[in-house]
Write an enzyme that holds these catalytic residues in place. Structure first.
Site: not given
Ligand code: NI
Length: 157
Positions: A46, A51, A88-89, A130-131, A134
Protein backbone atom coordinates in the site's frame (compact mmCIF):
# COMPACT_ATOMS: atom_id res chain seq x y z
CA UNK A 1 4.25 6.88 -15.42
CA UNK A 2 7.22 7.42 -13.20
CA UNK A 3 8.57 6.42 -9.86
CA UNK A 4 8.56 9.02 -7.13
CA UNK A 5 10.75 9.33 -4.08
CA UNK A 6 9.34 7.81 -0.90
CA UNK A 7 9.71 10.07 2.15
CA UNK A 8 11.38 8.51 5.16
CA UNK A 9 10.78 8.73 8.90
CA UNK A 10 11.83 12.13 10.16
CA UNK A 11 10.50 14.04 7.15
CA UNK A 12 7.98 16.44 8.63
CA UNK A 13 5.61 16.07 5.67
CA UNK A 14 4.78 12.57 6.93
CA UNK A 15 3.19 14.23 9.97
CA UNK A 16 0.85 16.57 8.09
CA UNK A 17 -2.87 16.04 7.62
CA UNK A 18 -3.62 15.63 3.91
CA UNK A 19 -6.35 17.65 2.18
CA UNK A 20 -9.30 16.12 0.31
CA UNK A 21 -9.09 15.74 -3.46
CA UNK A 22 -11.46 18.13 -5.22
CA UNK A 23 -10.32 17.84 -8.85
CA UNK A 24 -10.56 14.46 -10.57
CA UNK A 25 -8.33 15.38 -13.45
CA UNK A 26 -5.14 14.43 -15.29
CA UNK A 27 -2.98 15.51 -12.35
CA UNK A 28 -4.78 12.99 -10.13
CA UNK A 29 -4.45 10.23 -12.75
CA UNK A 30 -0.74 10.95 -13.04
CA UNK A 31 -0.33 10.87 -9.28
CA UNK A 32 -2.18 7.53 -9.04
CA UNK A 33 -0.17 5.98 -11.86
CA UNK A 34 3.11 7.21 -10.38
CA UNK A 35 2.11 5.90 -6.97
CA UNK A 36 1.41 2.48 -8.50
CA UNK A 37 4.87 2.42 -10.14
CA UNK A 38 6.45 3.53 -6.88
CA UNK A 39 4.64 0.95 -4.77
CA UNK A 40 5.49 -1.97 -7.06
CA UNK A 41 9.11 -0.84 -7.46
CA UNK A 42 9.42 -1.00 -3.66
CA UNK A 43 7.41 -4.22 -3.21
CA UNK A 44 4.84 -2.42 -1.07
CA UNK A 45 1.26 -3.52 -0.35
CA UNK A 46 0.00 0.00 0.00
CA UNK A 47 1.00 3.60 -0.46
CA UNK A 48 -0.47 6.94 0.58
CA UNK A 49 0.12 10.13 -1.43
CA UNK A 50 1.61 11.67 1.70
CA UNK A 51 4.52 9.21 1.35
CA UNK A 52 5.49 10.73 -1.99
CA UNK A 53 5.15 14.24 -0.59
CA UNK A 54 1.69 15.02 -2.00
CA UNK A 55 -0.59 16.07 0.84
CA UNK A 56 -3.84 14.87 -0.71
CA UNK A 57 -6.17 12.12 0.49
CA UNK A 58 -5.17 9.40 -1.98
CA UNK A 59 -4.36 5.77 -1.16
CA UNK A 60 -3.54 2.72 -3.28
CA UNK A 61 -3.31 -0.90 -2.14
CA UNK A 62 -2.50 -4.26 -3.73
CA UNK A 63 -3.59 -7.24 -1.71
CA UNK A 64 -2.58 -10.42 -3.47
CA UNK A 65 -3.49 -9.19 -6.93
CA UNK A 66 -6.55 -7.12 -6.00
CA UNK A 67 -5.73 -3.51 -6.71
CA UNK A 68 -7.55 -0.62 -5.04
CA UNK A 69 -7.54 3.13 -5.56
CA UNK A 70 -9.17 5.03 -2.70
CA UNK A 71 -9.71 8.78 -3.00
CA UNK A 72 -10.85 10.67 0.10
CA UNK A 73 -11.26 7.36 1.97
CA UNK A 74 -13.10 7.21 5.29
CA UNK A 75 -13.65 4.27 7.58
CA UNK A 76 -17.39 4.26 8.19
CA UNK A 77 -17.62 0.99 10.13
CA UNK A 78 -15.19 -1.32 11.89
CA UNK A 79 -15.46 -4.42 14.03
CA UNK A 80 -13.37 -7.09 15.71
CA UNK A 81 -9.69 -6.99 16.40
CA UNK A 82 -6.48 -8.46 14.99
CA UNK A 83 -2.81 -8.27 15.85
CA UNK A 84 -0.10 -8.70 13.26
CA UNK A 85 3.28 -7.41 12.20
CA UNK A 86 3.39 -4.28 10.05
CA UNK A 87 6.07 -2.46 8.14
CA UNK A 88 6.10 0.69 6.06
CA UNK A 89 8.12 1.96 3.09
CA UNK A 90 8.61 5.21 5.01
CA UNK A 91 9.95 3.42 8.08
CA UNK A 92 12.90 1.31 6.92
CA UNK A 93 14.36 -1.47 9.04
CA UNK A 94 11.50 -1.71 11.49
CA UNK A 95 8.46 -3.92 11.74
CA UNK A 96 6.31 -4.49 14.77
CA UNK A 97 2.98 -5.76 16.02
CA UNK A 98 0.02 -3.41 15.68
CA UNK A 99 -3.56 -3.91 16.84
CA UNK A 100 -6.19 -3.15 14.17
CA UNK A 101 -9.88 -3.85 13.60
CA UNK A 102 -10.56 -7.21 11.92
CA UNK A 103 -13.11 -5.83 9.50
CA UNK A 104 -13.70 -2.35 8.10
CA UNK A 105 -16.01 -0.65 5.65
CA UNK A 106 -14.38 2.14 3.68
CA UNK A 107 -16.29 4.83 1.84
CA UNK A 108 -14.25 6.47 -0.92
CA UNK A 109 -14.31 7.89 -4.42
CA UNK A 110 -12.74 6.33 -7.49
CA UNK A 111 -10.40 8.28 -9.77
CA UNK A 112 -13.36 9.71 -11.69
CA UNK A 113 -15.01 11.05 -8.54
CA UNK A 114 -17.69 8.36 -8.13
CA UNK A 115 -18.56 7.21 -4.61
CA UNK A 116 -18.28 3.58 -3.59
CA UNK A 117 -18.11 1.53 -0.43
CA UNK A 118 -16.07 -1.57 0.17
CA UNK A 119 -15.94 -3.92 3.14
CA UNK A 120 -12.96 -6.15 3.79
CA UNK A 121 -11.37 -8.26 6.49
CA UNK A 122 -7.91 -9.10 7.68
CA UNK A 123 -5.23 -7.71 5.31
CA UNK A 124 -7.68 -5.37 3.64
CA UNK A 125 -8.70 -3.92 7.02
CA UNK A 126 -5.10 -3.73 8.26
CA UNK A 127 -3.79 -2.09 5.12
CA UNK A 128 -6.69 0.37 4.80
CA UNK A 129 -6.23 1.50 8.42
CA UNK A 130 -2.46 1.84 7.97
CA UNK A 131 -2.78 3.89 4.77
CA UNK A 132 -5.61 6.11 6.02
CA UNK A 133 -3.52 6.80 9.13
CA UNK A 134 -0.82 8.16 6.78
CA UNK A 135 -3.32 10.73 5.49
CA UNK A 136 -3.72 11.94 9.06
CA UNK A 137 0.02 12.13 9.75
CA UNK A 138 0.05 8.93 11.80
CA UNK A 139 2.70 6.22 11.31
CA UNK A 140 2.30 2.57 12.35
CA UNK A 141 5.20 3.08 14.74
CA UNK A 142 2.92 5.27 16.88
CA UNK A 143 0.54 2.35 17.41
CA UNK A 144 3.10 -0.46 17.62
CA UNK A 145 3.98 -2.47 20.70
CA UNK A 146 7.62 -1.40 20.81
CA UNK A 147 7.16 2.27 19.93
CA UNK A 148 9.08 3.51 22.96
CA UNK A 149 12.13 1.50 21.89
CA UNK A 150 11.86 2.90 18.39
CA UNK A 151 11.51 6.51 19.59
CA UNK A 152 14.47 6.01 21.90
CA UNK A 153 16.65 4.86 19.01
CA UNK A 154 15.48 7.19 16.21
CA UNK A 155 13.74 10.00 18.05
CA UNK A 156 10.05 10.80 18.14
CA UNK A 157 9.60 12.58 14.81
NI1 NI B 1 3.07 2.98 5.51
Amino acid sequence: MAKRKVLKYGDERLRKVAKPVTEFDDDLFELLDDMKDTMYANNGMGLAATQVGVLRRVVIMDLGGSFFELINPEIVASSGEQEDEEGCLSVPNFSDVVKRPYKVTVKAKDRYGYDFEITGEKYFARCACHEIDHLNGILFVDKSENREKYYKKYGKK
